[in-house]
Design an enzyme around this catalytic site. Structure first.
Site, short mmCIF file in Angstrom:
data_model
loop_
_atom_site.label_atom_id
_atom_site.label_comp_id
_atom_site.label_asym_id
_atom_site.label_seq_id
_atom_site.Cartn_x
_atom_site.Cartn_y
_atom_site.Cartn_z
N LYS A 71 0.78 -1.28 -0.10
CA LYS A 71 -0.11 0.09 0.06
C LYS A 71 1.02 1.18 -0.16
O LYS A 71 0.30 2.15 -0.65
CB LYS A 71 -0.96 0.10 1.24
CG LYS A 71 -2.09 -0.87 1.03
CD LYS A 71 -2.95 -0.98 2.07
CE LYS A 71 -4.24 -1.57 2.17
NZ LYS A 71 -5.34 -1.35 3.14
N ASP A 108 -10.31 3.72 1.35
CA ASP A 108 -10.54 3.42 2.55
C ASP A 108 -11.36 4.85 3.04
O ASP A 108 -12.18 4.61 4.05
CB ASP A 108 -9.55 2.96 3.56
CG ASP A 108 -9.07 1.58 3.41
OD1 ASP A 108 -9.91 0.78 3.04
OD2 ASP A 108 -7.71 1.33 3.60
#
Ligand SMILES: NC(=O)c1ccc[n+]([C@@H]2O[C@H](COP(=O)([O-])OP(=O)(O)OC[C@H]3O[C@@H](n4cnc5c(N)ncnc54)[C@H](OP(=O)(O)O)[C@@H]3O)[C@@H](O)[C@H]2O)c1
Length: 287
Positions: A71, A108
């Site tokens: 990520k 997110d």
């Protein structure tokens, strides 16, 4: 559902990748909407990430998700990165543009916002200070979403003060003050709070429980746990007993998948009770 030679392809890169719930999530939507497409797990070791990402356009992939440990590293490989991913320092979604460029984003933040909107529609940023427990990757997305929503004060409580200080330094804005508090003061900082969010792994299956006295928290405050195994954590059960509006973590996981799916497969998918049930079945007995 069978695919044809014209199928749209996306997937998730991770190392390992076998634990990921994303193939089940996107597979549900592909079947639900009858799309000629596939979403596949891609086991990519860290030293081959750049090669794998750069191969996406050549292979005709529409894009992919990224999970641990990619990520952060992927940010440097993108041609363009959205402001949330840049400020958080992590991304989870890649879209291949028609001219073969790689666009990175962090969904997110969107997932947290949409889940809150769905499960606590009456919450407003003006309700009072937000209390956030934890300063890891999940906390960064939650805090970026609270800032974007217009919360004026965020009280950040974390076991390791240096992690919290670093987060506050990276994310605070002129409009949103982030104050850092020691873990021992987690019960006191609840006074006057408008929303409480647990982003630590405490309360998760196979982890210690979250030990938190909720007495100082107003009963009107929204209580969110981003832990989703179990769905009803000890925190949510205690908050529900005293009448606080509660938001579980599964919806954040499901909503974060929506922007990627829409970009890759051309349909804006919905989070429905049937999807929640299907995903809960895949989570049973896992962490
Ligand atoms: N619903 C969703 O879509 C979603 C999205 C992201 C994450 N999550 C969930 O959120 C949780 C955290 O994930 P993450 O990626 O943020 O993890 P992470 O980056 O590893 O951060 C973990 C956080 O928990 C704290 N912590 C761990 N053990 C603790 C203990 N014994 N006492 C006090 N604090 C403790 C850590 O404090 P230190 O800084 O002191 O280490 C840190 O703040 C996981 O359960 C994950 O599944 C859910």
């Amino acid at each position: 559902m069978p695919i044809t030679g014209a199928a749209r392809i996306a997937g998730i890169m991770g190392w390992p990748v076998s634990h990921s719930r994303s193939p089940a999530l996107h597979g549900f939507w592909l079947a639900e909407y009858g799309i000629d497409g596939a979403y596949v797990p891609l086991a990519v070791p860290p030293d081959r990430l750049e090669q794998a990402l750069r191969a996406l356009p050549a292979l005709g992939f529409r894009g992919c998700n990224l999970t641990i440990p990619h990520k952060q590293a992927a940010l440097k490989i993108m041609d363009r990165v959205d402001p949330f991913a840049r400020s958080i320092g992590a991304m989870n979604t890649v879209v291949v543009t028609p001219d073969g460029e790689l666009e990175g984003s962090n969904t997110d933040v969107f997932g947290f916002r949409e889940n809150l909107r769905e499960q606590a529609p009456a919450w407003r940023a003006s309700a009072g200070p937000a209390v956030v427990l934890g300063a890891g990757g999940g906390a960064r997305a939650v805090i970026a979403a609270l800032i974007a929503a217009g919360v004026g004060e965020i009280r950040l409580v974390n076991r390791s003060p240096d992690h919290a200080e670093a987060l506050a330094g990276d994310l605070a804005t002129p409009e949103t003050r982030i104050t850092v508090h020691p873990w021992q003061q987690r019960a006191e900082v609840l006074a006057g709070g408008g929303i409480l969010v647990n982003t630590t792994s405490l309360g998760m299956d196979k982890e210690p429980p979250l030990d938190l006295d909720l007495r100082a928290l107003p009963e009107s405050a929204v209580v969110v746990d981003i832990v989703y195994v179990p769905l009803e954590t000890g925190l949510l059960a205690a908050a529900r007993r005293r009448g606080n509006p509660c938001v579980d973590g599964l919806g954040m996981l499901l909503h974060q998948g929506r922007p990627g799916f829409a970009a890759w497969f051309g349909v804006a998918p919905e989070v429905t009770p049937a999807l929640r049930q299907a995903m809960l079945a895949t989570l049973a007995g896992s962490r």
